[in-house]
Enzyme design. Sequence first.
Site, PDB file in Angstrom:
ATOM      1  N   LYS A  54      19.407  52.377   5.308  1.00 49.72           N
ATOM      2  CA  LYS A  54      20.368  51.871   4.447  1.00 49.72           C
ATOM      3  C   LYS A  54      21.973  53.326   4.336  1.00 49.72           C
ATOM      4  O   LYS A  54      22.261  52.840   4.129  1.00 49.72           O
ATOM      5  CB  LYS A  54      19.660  52.424   3.228  1.00 49.72           C
ATOM      6  CG  LYS A  54      18.754  51.161   2.523  1.00 49.72           C
ATOM      7  CD  LYS A  54      17.318  51.247   1.813  1.00 49.72           C
ATOM      8  CE  LYS A  54      16.286  50.179   1.400  1.00 49.72           C
ATOM      9  NZ  LYS A  54      15.727  50.467   0.581  1.00 49.72           N
ATOM     10  N   GLN A  98      14.043  54.119  -4.143  1.00 51.94           N
ATOM     11  CA  GLN A  98      12.660  53.489  -2.963  1.00 51.94           C
ATOM     12  C   GLN A  98      11.848  52.875  -3.650  1.00 51.94           C
ATOM     13  O   GLN A  98      11.024  54.630  -3.849  1.00 51.94           O
ATOM     14  CB  GLN A  98      13.176  54.786  -1.951  1.00 51.94           C
ATOM     15  CG  GLN A  98      11.796  54.244  -0.624  1.00 51.94           C
ATOM     16  CD  GLN A  98      12.513  52.703  -0.125  1.00 51.94           C
ATOM     17  OE1 GLN A  98      13.963  52.913  -0.549  1.00 51.94           O
ATOM     18  NE2 GLN A  98      11.815  51.641   0.395  1.00 51.94           N
ATOM     19  N   ASP A 121      19.157  46.070  -6.215  1.00 50.73           N
ATOM     20  CA  ASP A 121      17.739  46.077  -5.680  1.00 50.73           C
ATOM     21  C   ASP A 121      17.791  44.579  -6.749  1.00 50.73           C
ATOM     22  O   ASP A 121      16.582  44.138  -5.556  1.00 50.73           O
ATOM     23  CB  ASP A 121      16.792  47.390  -5.231  1.00 50.73           C
ATOM     24  CG  ASP A 121      16.192  47.456  -4.945  1.00 50.73           C
ATOM     25  OD1 ASP A 121      16.681  47.365  -3.309  1.00 50.73           O
ATOM     26  OD2 ASP A 121      15.253  48.904  -4.499  1.00 50.73           O
TER      27      ASP A 121
END
Length: 296
Positions: A54, A98, A121
């Site tokens: 990412k 994460q 997200d």
Amino acid sequence: MKAKLIDGKSIAELIKKEIATEVASMIDQGLEAPHLAAILVGNDPASETYVAAKERACRRVGMTATTYRMPVRTSEKELLSTIEFLNNDPDIDGFIVQLPLPAHIDTNNVIEHIAPEKDVDGFHPRNIGRMLLGLPAYLPATPAGIMELLERSDIEVQGTHCVIIGRSNIVGTPLSILLSRKTENANATVTLCHSHTTNLAELTRQADILIVAIGQPEFLKADMIKPNAVIIDVGIHRIPDAKSEKGYRITGDAAFKEVAAKASAITPVPGGVGPMTIASLLKNTLLAAQHKVYKP
Ligand code: GUN
């Protein structure tokens, strides 16, 4: 092999080029480059790989990326203070925590503490609720990437029967919502299968588009699909393989060779859904920096 390969890698590259052009134009206008942060708790190797990918992708499109690393023993309270800090840091446009988190941390509580307008997200209940209602929202990256992959590969979704194997909060459940929405390139009839589904193969054999997101290597076999079905494989696994130079091979949730011999189109692993997930996250970060989902 009969099936056409759905080239997620090339499509994601194209999307990243489009994003890079937008970022360059923001910078030309004297605006800051979009800034994405990631919080990584512990050192799970798969999570390390994802976060590094990412970061790399951000830099390649001209965005700024910062990773906050926290040790595996981090308490939930400490993690919540880092989230609070990022919620209030005007330099950060969006951030992700994460997953998976260590077992002693309540993931749902953590997600609820992310400011919805920075939740790129798309995991916060406010974004999930807005997605459900068809309001502007950050869409979860993997389901949004799959929708875009189908669209850019000219695969007609409208009116089809889509069967999804796996009902996770990150993939299966939100994808079932996106595919069945009353919007162009959706309007599908969706069956969401899970661990308590009886006669699974009977259902998967009815799928025009079959999405497998179960997290089990080579779970989907040729006898579970209809001839000419479209197969979207969300899994990615490292399997020990003495014959390979690296000592392992990468495989998905589908037994690729036999399934590809019967399907009309299939996503490869790697190079299918994975690159699209990252492209979607960059897209959400751009939307955050441009205040296109939540108005200031
Ligand atoms: N772990 C696996 N996929 C994802 C994702 O899309 N976002 C985050 N934050 N964690 C993940």
